[in-house]
Design a protein around this motif. Structure first.
Motif, mmCIF file in Angstrom:
data_model
loop_
_atom_site.group_PDB
_atom_site.id
_atom_site.type_symbol
_atom_site.label_atom_id
_atom_site.label_comp_id
_atom_site.label_asym_id
_atom_site.label_seq_id
_atom_site.Cartn_x
_atom_site.Cartn_y
_atom_site.Cartn_z
ATOM 1 N N GLY A 44 -4.691 3.774 -5.322
ATOM 2 C CA GLY A 44 -6.068 3.324 -5.477
ATOM 3 C C GLY A 44 -6.131 2.382 -6.653
ATOM 4 O O GLY A 44 -5.139 2.157 -7.362
ATOM 5 N N GLY A 45 -7.267 1.775 -6.900
ATOM 6 C CA GLY A 45 -7.427 0.907 -8.053
ATOM 7 C C GLY A 45 -6.835 -0.471 -7.841
ATOM 8 O O GLY A 45 -6.606 -0.933 -6.725
ATOM 9 N N ALA A 46 -6.538 -1.153 -8.962
ATOM 10 C CA ALA A 46 -6.133 -2.557 -8.919
ATOM 11 C C ALA A 46 -4.807 -2.769 -8.208
ATOM 12 O O ALA A 46 -4.559 -3.827 -7.632
ATOM 13 C CB ALA A 46 -6.043 -3.111 -10.345
ATOM 14 N N ALA A 47 -3.917 -1.773 -8.256
ATOM 15 C CA ALA A 47 -2.589 -1.945 -7.670
ATOM 16 C C ALA A 47 -2.556 -1.680 -6.173
ATOM 17 O O ALA A 47 -1.530 -1.866 -5.536
ATOM 18 C CB ALA A 47 -1.596 -1.012 -8.366
ATOM 19 N N ALA A 48 -3.669 -1.240 -5.598
ATOM 20 C CA ALA A 48 -3.639 -0.777 -4.215
ATOM 21 C C ALA A 48 -3.530 -1.892 -3.194
ATOM 22 O O ALA A 48 -3.185 -1.648 -2.047
ATOM 23 C CB ALA A 48 -4.902 0.042 -3.926
ATOM 24 N N ALA A 49 -3.810 -3.134 -3.566
ATOM 25 C CA ALA A 49 -3.806 -4.228 -2.597
ATOM 26 C C ALA A 49 -2.408 -4.687 -2.228
ATOM 27 O O ALA A 49 -2.235 -5.387 -1.232
ATOM 28 C CB ALA A 49 -4.611 -5.401 -3.135
ATOM 29 N N ARG A 50 -1.419 -4.318 -3.022
ATOM 30 C CA ARG A 50 -0.057 -4.791 -2.738
ATOM 31 C C ARG A 50 0.941 -3.671 -2.989
ATOM 32 O O ARG A 50 0.682 -2.752 -3.773
ATOM 33 C CB ARG A 50 0.271 -6.012 -3.611
ATOM 34 C CG ARG A 50 0.161 -5.746 -5.105
ATOM 35 C CD ARG A 50 0.335 -7.010 -5.912
ATOM 36 N NE ARG A 50 -0.610 -8.025 -5.519
ATOM 37 C CZ ARG A 50 -1.869 -8.065 -5.955
ATOM 38 N NH1 ARG A 50 -2.306 -7.127 -6.778
ATOM 39 N NH2 ARG A 50 -2.670 -9.014 -5.564
ATOM 40 N N ARG A 51 2.076 -3.780 -2.291
ATOM 41 C CA ARG A 51 3.149 -2.807 -2.458
ATOM 42 C C ARG A 51 4.329 -3.476 -3.130
ATOM 43 O O ARG A 51 4.703 -4.601 -2.782
ATOM 44 C CB ARG A 51 3.579 -2.239 -1.101
ATOM 45 C CG ARG A 51 2.507 -1.453 -0.389
ATOM 46 C CD ARG A 51 3.027 -0.844 0.901
ATOM 47 N NE ARG A 51 3.981 0.234 0.650
ATOM 48 C CZ ARG A 51 4.593 0.927 1.604
ATOM 49 N NH1 ARG A 51 4.344 0.639 2.883
ATOM 50 N NH2 ARG A 51 5.423 1.898 1.317
ATOM 51 N N ILE A 52 4.892 -2.793 -4.080
ATOM 52 C CA ILE A 52 6.063 -3.297 -4.795
ATOM 53 C C ILE A 52 7.273 -2.515 -4.320
ATOM 54 O O ILE A 52 7.256 -1.282 -4.289
ATOM 55 C CB ILE A 52 5.902 -3.118 -6.312
ATOM 56 C CG1 ILE A 52 4.635 -3.820 -6.784
ATOM 57 C CG2 ILE A 52 7.108 -3.667 -7.054
ATOM 58 C CD1 ILE A 52 4.229 -3.418 -8.178
#
Length: 726
Positions: free
Chosen positions: A402-410
């Motif tokens: 969730g949050g800011a990192a949720a839009a992309r996968r590393i």
């Protein structure tokens, strides 16, 4: 073998094993030793200086010689760092003016005039054909003469070497710590463990060796001693075969297995036979590495040894002659029928660690709240049988759904190859995610020891937990991927050094400046020798032994535009990071008025080895904070790049996307684990840099303070993995 073993102890623990030798008047030699260490940013602790002062002078001098060699290599000072522009960072020319000067020199040289004119007529000129481009135009000694001596500053790095015990005790303690580590070691750590195991495999052993790669390295030493092998899966035997072939014991990369002697073949076949006889279900593990087991069978010749029929079944499964139902197939069958709770219960019984790693998929596959509750309950039941490393890894995963990192996968594989993609997964159910996070924290807390008096260095709280040594490069001052550390200084200077092995090799040090939207503002490289606030030391295109080659970038932080500084090392041509004889990157920090050479070891804050699979290395990124100050966030990643001609201009978009993903990802840090420890502590306080408490403490910090009670338990970056519960 005393020197390499002593060096291992110093590198891993910052403890100097006390030398054995007669008593004497070594005070003068000890003070000279301490002064020599200061020149490379090290010093002796008070107890160590006192001990050395009571030894014979000859013993102190011999110890000093060995130790100085070790610490100079730790900082990168064991090589001569020349710079293309002798006065760097002063008098760095404009890029275009510099290139034109190289052209004029080529036109004035009878040997190169014709070829240069021919290139100019086509409109395309290869800089590498110009005689004055890419090769040092002065000696290292001439470069040194052009620079004034470094002015000492209070901010210079000072790393303390502490007094250790006798060498044999220190070696045994280091072996037990590495072999018994609850997290995987990096490549250098595994190599060091192999050396230590050769000396210690017949002595005291850790209660268990939970990491399979470590077990393979130890088993190789035990096999040589004729000791009982530590194997309980067929894959343990495969890993041992890879270790015997100097291959990849993690089984990530294929290993060309060597021919094995008859005694070794018998030992491996007997181990396989015992594992399968005790648990035939473990034959299912063969399918995950079917081809590797086929190759192993060709080396072991199981048909020659009918007394081990269970071992022969391993290779029958590998060849497809015997069918074995795998756990994965049973799980997929249950999921295919819609029985998600059944799949969770099966994993909880057969592979609890796999259940926790599969939680995201299982929860998203549940049709309703009852099924989600059943999956969550199965995970909570399985948690006590799962390693602490996996518990914390899943906890970090939940934090980033969730949050800011949720839009992309590393994605970062165990060798540091990284890529980013969009996250198209459905969100996790909030209630179950919160419940699981609480359950994981409770299980980790249950396993943590009572720290008694907990003493915390605030500077360590933003260091990422070392859940895998493979997320950290070997070197000095290096922290795990995702760690944040403050940058205190006015001048930031990057350096890279490499020495080619067989082929002419050109590495290019570059730095790109990004704005708050991760878009490129400017860069420094061989194509842009100057920009606002910075200079490049010039392009070196060949790095033969023994001297190799170095490049530098100098930045005045108050003049940098943008919010992010991303240093990178590009392989332009020749050998990759894993082929060269040596390659490392680092950075220095200086006050604005400090002079000195391009490379000064006591200003080095970090030096890390470059040993990754790609052709573009991204060691770390520097972030500007809301207060205008800078912090470093550690990346330790590699981009695939192209076979040749990698340049900052070509990869800046990819770099921006990757940095965006890693910067916004929330890594689980020491702060999280310290918060759990504080619940058990009798007293918790932050260390202000003054005198530590008189009694024993559990100390967690970046460096061990002088004056700690001898019964204190100390965690620093050198042994932070020991903080991860088993």
């Amino acid at each position: 073998m005393e020197r390499p073993l002593e060096s291992l102890v110093v590198r891993h623990t910052l403890r100097l094993p006390v030398p054995s030798g007669p008593a004497g008047q070594g005070a003068t030699a000890a003070r000279q030793f301490d002064a020599a260490l200061l020149s490379v940013g090290f010093k002796l602790s008070a107890p160590l200086l006192e001990h050395l002062s009571g030894l014979a002078e000859e013993t102190v001098v011999e110890t000093a010689s060995r130790t100085l060699e070790t610490v100079r290599e730790m900082t990168g000072d064991h090589v001569a760092h020349n710079a293309y522009f002798k006065d760097f960072p002063a008098n760095v020319p404009d890029t275009f003016d510099f290139w034109m000067a190289c052209v004029r020199e080529a036109l004035s040289d009878d040997a190169t005039r014709g070829s240069t004119l021919a290139q100019l007529r086509t409109g395309v000129l290869d800089l590498l054909t110009l005689p004055s481009y890419g090769n040092y135009r002065h000696t290292y000694e001439e470069m040194l003469a052009a620079h004034e001596e470094l002015i000492a500053a209070a901010g210079d790095r000072m790393t303390v070497l502490h007094r250790g015990g006798p060498l044999a005790e220190e070696v045994t303690a280091l072996y037990l710590a590495l072999a018994g580590s609850t997290t995987p070691l990096g490549e250098e750590g595994l190599c060091d463990l192999g050396l230590l195991a050769g000396h210690c495999a017949d002595g005291p052993q850790p209660p268990e060796i939970p990491v399979r790669e470590n077990r393979a390295v130890v088993n190789r030493a035990r096999l040589g001693l004729g000791a009982e092998l530590l194997v309980d899966t067929v894959t343990d035997v495969l890993r041992l075969a890879c270790a015997l072939s100097d291959g990849d014991v993690s089984l990530t990369e294929p290993t060309r297995l060597k021919s094995l002697s008859r005694p070794v073949r018998r030992s491996l076949l007997a181990a396989l036979d015992a594992v399968v006889a005790a648990s035939p279900a473990k034959l299912a593990d063969v399918t995950a590495h079917r081809e590797e087991f086929k190759r192993l069978g060709e080396r072991l010749h199981p048909h020659e040894y009918p007394r081990w029929p269970h071992a022969a079944r391993v290779f029958a499964v590998a060849r497809g002659e015997q069918e074995v139902r795998t756990l994965e197939s049973r799980v997929e069958e249950l999921l295919g029928s819609g029985d998600v709770p059944g799949a969770a219960r099966l994993l909880a019984t057969a592979a609890p660690g796999r259940l926790l790693r599969s939680l995201d998929r299982l929860l998203r596959s549940c049709p309703g709240p009852e099924e989600r509750a059943a999956v969550t309950a199965a995970a909570e039941e399985a948690a006590p049988r799962v390693s602490g490393r996996v518990l914390l890894s899943v906890r970090e995963h939940l934090r980033n759904r969730g949050g800011a990192a949720a839009a992309r996968r590393i994605f970062v594989n165990p060798r540091g190859r990284a890529w980013v993609g969009p996250d198209t997964r459905a969100p996790l159910p909030a209630a179950e995610a919160a419940r699981l996070a609480g359950s994981l924290d409770a299980e980790v807390l249950r396993r943590l020891p009572d720290p008694g008096h907990l003493l915390l260095d605030p500077a360590v709280l933003d260091v990422a937990l070392p859940l895998s040594g493979k997320a950290t490069a070997a070197g000095l001052g290096v922290l795990p991927r995702g760690s944040l550390s403050p940058v205190d200084g006015e001048l930031l200077r990057f350096f890279v050094h490499w020495t080619q092995r067989e082929h002419s090799t050109d590495y290019d040090l570059s730095a790109v400046m990004l704005d708050g939207a991760y878009e490129t503002l400017s860069w420094l490289s061989y194509t842009a020798l100057q920009t606002v606030g910075g200079e490049h030391s010039g392009d070196i295109t060949n790095a033969p032994a023994p001297d190799g080659a170095s490049e530098f970038i100098n930045l005045r932080l108050d003049a940098v535009r943008g919010e992010f500084i991303v240093p990178q090392v590009n392989v332009f041509s020749g050998e990759g990071f894993e082929q060269v004889a040596e390659s490392f990157f680092g950075f220095m920090l200086r006050d604005g008025e400090q002079l000195g050479r391009p490379f000064e070891p006591r200003t080095v804050r970090m030096k890390s080895e470059l040993r990754g699979p790609g052709r573009v290395a991204l060691p770390l990124v520097f972030l500007r904070g809301a207060d205008g100050g800078w912090r470093a966030k550690w990346l330790h990643v590699y981009l695939r790049g192209t076979p040749s001609a990698n340049r900052v201009e070509e990869n800046r978009a990819t770099v921006g996307t990757l940095v965006h993903g890693i910067v916004e990802r929330e890594y689980l840090t020491v702060r999280h684990l310290a918060g759990l420890l504080a619940r058990r502590a009798r007293t918790t306080e932050e260390w202000d840099g003054g005198d530590p408490p008189e009694g024993p403490v559990t100390y967690i910090g970046l460096e061990r303070p002088d004056g700690l009670h001898p019964d204190s338990v100390v965690f620093t970056p050198e042994n932070l993995r020991a903080l991860i519960p088993g």
